[in-house]
Scaffold this motif. Sequence first.
Motif, PDB file in Angstrom:
ATOM      1  N   ALA A 115      40.345  36.019  48.825  1.00  0.00           N
ATOM      2  CA  ALA A 115      39.478  35.307  47.879  1.00  0.00           C
ATOM      3  C   ALA A 115      39.594  35.890  46.473  1.00  0.00           C
ATOM      4  O   ALA A 115      39.332  35.199  45.476  1.00  0.00           O
ATOM      5  N   ALA A 116      39.995  37.157  46.403  1.00  0.00           N
ATOM      6  CA  ALA A 116      40.111  37.795  45.088  1.00  0.00           C
ATOM      7  C   ALA A 116      41.232  37.167  44.258  1.00  0.00           C
ATOM      8  O   ALA A 116      41.184  37.208  43.029  1.00  0.00           O
ATOM      9  N   LEU A 117      42.239  36.583  44.934  1.00  0.00           N
ATOM     10  CA  LEU A 117      43.386  36.025  44.199  1.00  0.00           C
ATOM     11  C   LEU A 117      42.992  34.890  43.252  1.00  0.00           C
ATOM     12  O   LEU A 117      43.274  34.965  42.053  1.00  0.00           O
ATOM     13  N   PRO A 118      42.322  33.813  43.752  1.00  0.00           N
ATOM     14  CA  PRO A 118      41.940  32.758  42.806  1.00  0.00           C
ATOM     15  C   PRO A 118      40.939  33.243  41.764  1.00  0.00           C
ATOM     16  O   PRO A 118      40.973  32.798  40.607  1.00  0.00           O
ATOM     17  N   LEU A 119      40.035  34.159  42.158  1.00  0.00           N
ATOM     18  CA  LEU A 119      39.049  34.655  41.193  1.00  0.00           C
ATOM     19  C   LEU A 119      39.756  35.437  40.081  1.00  0.00           C
ATOM     20  O   LEU A 119      39.384  35.347  38.914  1.00  0.00           O
ATOM     21  N   TRP A 120      40.794  36.185  40.468  1.00  0.00           N
ATOM     22  CA  TRP A 120      41.566  36.927  39.468  1.00  0.00           C
ATOM     23  C   TRP A 120      42.246  35.970  38.501  1.00  0.00           C
ATOM     24  O   TRP A 120      42.273  36.189  37.289  1.00  0.00           O
ATOM     25  N   TRP A 121      42.769  34.899  39.052  1.00  0.00           N
ATOM     26  CA  TRP A 121      43.448  33.913  38.215  1.00  0.00           C
ATOM     27  C   TRP A 121      42.492  33.380  37.134  1.00  0.00           C
ATOM     28  O   TRP A 121      42.889  33.149  35.993  1.00  0.00           O
ATOM     29  N   LEU A 122      41.204  33.238  37.494  1.00  0.00           N
ATOM     30  CA  LEU A 122      40.231  32.718  36.532  1.00  0.00           C
ATOM     31  C   LEU A 122      39.926  33.705  35.402  1.00  0.00           C
ATOM     32  O   LEU A 122      39.725  33.290  34.263  1.00  0.00           O
ATOM     33  N   VAL A 123      39.849  34.990  35.724  1.00  0.00           N
ATOM     34  CA  VAL A 123      39.364  35.945  34.715  1.00  0.00           C
ATOM     35  C   VAL A 123      40.437  36.867  34.153  1.00  0.00           C
ATOM     36  O   VAL A 123      40.166  37.643  33.244  1.00  0.00           O
ATOM     37  N   SER A 124      41.684  36.769  34.677  1.00  0.00           N
ATOM     38  CA  SER A 124      42.687  37.780  34.333  1.00  0.00           C
ATOM     39  C   SER A 124      43.036  37.799  32.854  1.00  0.00           C
ATOM     40  O   SER A 124      43.512  38.800  32.340  1.00  0.00           O
ATOM     41  N   ARG A 125      42.806  36.687  32.166  1.00  0.00           N
ATOM     42  CA  ARG A 125      43.196  36.654  30.754  1.00  0.00           C
ATOM     43  C   ARG A 125      42.230  37.407  29.851  1.00  0.00           C
ATOM     44  O   ARG A 125      42.545  37.681  28.698  1.00  0.00           O
ATOM     45  N   LEU A 126      41.041  37.699  30.388  1.00  0.00           N
ATOM     46  CA  LEU A 126      40.023  38.320  29.539  1.00  0.00           C
ATOM     47  C   LEU A 126      40.121  39.838  29.570  1.00  0.00           C
ATOM     48  O   LEU A 126      40.579  40.424  30.538  1.00  0.00           O
ATOM     49  N   ARG A 127      39.665  40.437  28.479  1.00  0.00           N
ATOM     50  CA  ARG A 127      39.703  41.886  28.358  1.00  0.00           C
ATOM     51  C   ARG A 127      38.306  42.460  28.248  1.00  0.00           C
ATOM     52  O   ARG A 127      37.378  41.782  27.846  1.00  0.00           O
ATOM     53  N   SER A 128      38.185  43.703  28.579  1.00  0.00           N
ATOM     54  CA  SER A 128      36.976  44.539  28.499  1.00  0.00           C
ATOM     55  C   SER A 128      35.657  43.784  28.620  1.00  0.00           C
ATOM     56  O   SER A 128      35.305  43.320  29.702  1.00  0.00           O
ATOM     57  N   GLY A 129      34.914  43.649  27.520  1.00  0.00           N
ATOM     58  CA  GLY A 129      33.574  43.101  27.600  1.00  0.00           C
ATOM     59  C   GLY A 129      33.546  41.669  28.108  1.00  0.00           C
ATOM     60  O   GLY A 129      32.672  41.280  28.890  1.00  0.00           O
TER      61      GLY A 129
END
Lengths: 355, 291
Positions: A115-129
């Motif tokens: 389940a972490a894979l699709p969730l990562w795809w959603l947020v991976s572009r964001l940094r830090s805060g």
Amino acid sequence: VSTVTPTAERVGSDFRVTRSQRNVAWTGAVALIVVVVLARFPYIFYAGTTTILVQAFIVLTLASMWNLMAGYAGLVSVGQQAFVGLGAYFVLVLALHGTDPFAALPVATIGCGVAALPLWWLVSRLRSGYFAIATWVLAATVMLIIERFSSIGGGTGMPLPGFAGFNPTLLTAYTYWAALAVTVAALAAVYLLLRSRLGLVLTAIRDDEVAARSSGARVGLVRLLVFVVAGAGCGAAGAVLAISSLQVQPSAVFSVQWTAEMAFATIIGGLGTIEGPIIGTAVYMVLQQTLASYNAWYLIIFGLVAIIVALVARRGLWGLVDERLHLRLFPVGYYLRSNGSAKPRRRGGATEKAR
Amino acid sequence: MAWVNAIIQGVLTGGLYALFACGLSLMFGVMKVVNLAHGDLAVVAGYVAIGVITITHIPVLWSFVIVVPVMAALGYALQRTIIQSALDRSVLTTLIVTFGLSIVIENGLLQFFSANTRGIGIGLGLVTDSFNLGSQIQIAYLLVVIFAVAVAVLLGLQYFLSRSKYGRLIRAVADDKEAAQLAGADYRHVFGIAAALAFGTVALSGIAYGMYSQLSPTTGTDTILLFAFAAVVIGGLGSLWGTLLGGVVLGVAQQVGAQINIADEVLAGYIVFLAVLVLRPQGLTSRRAQP
């Protein structure tokens, strides 16, 4: 090549590269003894003690995962409760379909990793805060989606079935062993991960992300891996939580309190060390047990201590120990030792950099 | 007609969300601080307003005259002490410190004021009255007022930052604090002023939400912080009008979602947020890539 070889030869002749200043087999034996003693606890102590320890194991597992993310991969997530909740719900769904809850635990762990894979795809572009708040929104979204299914309890949750045949004493013991197994597996996974080649990349990212990236480290891929491992670990902790509380309630399993506890424990113990979360969990348990009758006070004080530690002693309590004793319970770095003299040089190893 | 109503209501609640987002966006824009305690501080402002109204009996609408300066002073003080000290260490430290603050404030409120929800100005004409548009659309005066306040705040900030001398100083420090320091500006003080401004808008959003709905210790993160963030991301960074657009899109998404299924109001907003995150990560208005 010609400039490198003589240096390498000289290192080979004058110095020796070791994992630790002390004998690793010795610490390994101690770790084994600790685990064996902990495993004997249900025979020695009453259920009250083991129940408290189950709670400690859950927090320790979570803190180790948070440490891997924030301490090494530079990912500050405040949405790890998404995986705690998902782990609990995986167990619930499997138990509703007749699976033994204990057998559902490993399935829940793998499920959360996937389940972490699709969730990562959603947020991976964001940094830090931005990454931090986005994971928080993600956790809220996952909870809202799960609350839509009334067959698994909707917004109120439901008791966990599948324990009808268990003797209560045995059940507490089994729960304890499951929690212990999850924690040992989590710590072993973090330790082995950090000792591997990937661990070297992670340590490099921890020390200086830009330098790691420009040296060819595949930062994005490593982050994905860490996010998946942390998702699986938090899911396992969530599964233990569901089994130990015998019920699954969305507002409880998806509470941001889990992330607060794992983050504060890591910060207080020492971010970016394997030992840190263990120390932090001990502090957490002491606070929680002493202030148990004062509702939310333990979390308030825990948070204040974490703020103070973050501002004053950045390396946490373990950092203070390490500065004085140069001690490593989990040797993941390298030491450069001179063959001639007995005095080891500390600054040679990858983990010793940028301290 | 129900759909038109949903869209109108959504646009109006969008004003409230833009007000939430103002402070978050300002703090990030100037100090590069993502304030995870943003929502909880808004709830604190709401509770302070309730206290002020109970003690001094001033008219509910005028409570902001006291609450905004109090929160602005708190913002300056927090920025000059722990936030600045966290900033001097690392971005990670600011996240940990503001997250810690968020948890401490939320549980502190829970401890001292219980989990009960509280409203501001319950029973007041402005809070309860509405007017009709046609036969089926009913619009609350309060939402119109909040929308107007949001637009006024955004206009005021825009004007202040682009035209006034101090606004120029803030922008200079935001661009390059070392260079501004060399030119004689005390960037720590400027950061403090920016935080005071941000906290002033946080105070307004807390009061507005207390009048629009109910405040409870968990409102800060569940609603205010997450909605503010969603509005900022949808609208795109760096533009105050983008923030308003983001708030409006979020509000409309929620109201349309509620029209489909009343339980899906919040979820619909988050789904639009995630869609924007994936399809247009720079936001709807901004051309720059996000950090």
